[in-house]
Design a protein around this motif. Sequence first.
Motif, PDB file in Angstrom:
ATOM      1  N   SER A  32       0.846  -1.194   0.000  1.00 17.90           N
ATOM      2  CA  SER A  32       0.000   0.000   0.000  1.00 17.90           C
ATOM      3  C   SER A  32       0.879   1.241   0.000  1.00 17.90           C
ATOM      4  N   ARG A  34       0.527   5.665   0.194  1.00 18.21           N
ATOM      5  CA  ARG A  34      -0.341   6.794   0.511  1.00 18.21           C
ATOM      6  C   ARG A  34       0.464   8.079   0.447  1.00 18.21           C
ATOM      7  N   ARG A  39      -3.373   7.249  -3.518  1.00 17.54           N
ATOM      8  CA  ARG A  39      -3.434   6.044  -2.680  1.00 17.54           C
ATOM      9  C   ARG A  39      -3.444   4.861  -3.632  1.00 17.54           C
TER      10      ARG A  39
END
Length: 121
Positions: A32, A34, A39
């Motif tokens: 992931s 961000r 995102r």
Amino acid sequence: MTTTAQTVRGYHEARFRGDVAAAAAHLAEPFSFRSPFIRSTDPVGHLAGLPEFVKIVTDVDLISELYGEAEATLVYDVHTATPAGVQRTAEHFRLDDSGKITTIMLIFDAAPWQPMAQLMT
């Protein structure tokens, strides 16, 4: 910590060279990312805009590197050929047991980029 440093520096250097394949080799699944603008949970999607981004980067000055067993933080200035100029940036990484990057949190003041972001949409 050597593996953490090698992985994070390898990713950082590959990214600012525009080497998508080399940068991706340091990313885990799941992953992931961000930032103030983006995102992503997909390494491929995260790196998709890299070739265009590095075209506006004129230099990168690494200010600080902090490494732990499974995390790292880099602080650096990105010099750009844009009205944003020099962007002070902090980037925090978490790594899994295999030594690959699972999460990246990119922190910077997005205000100078707002006018340009609006033009791109």
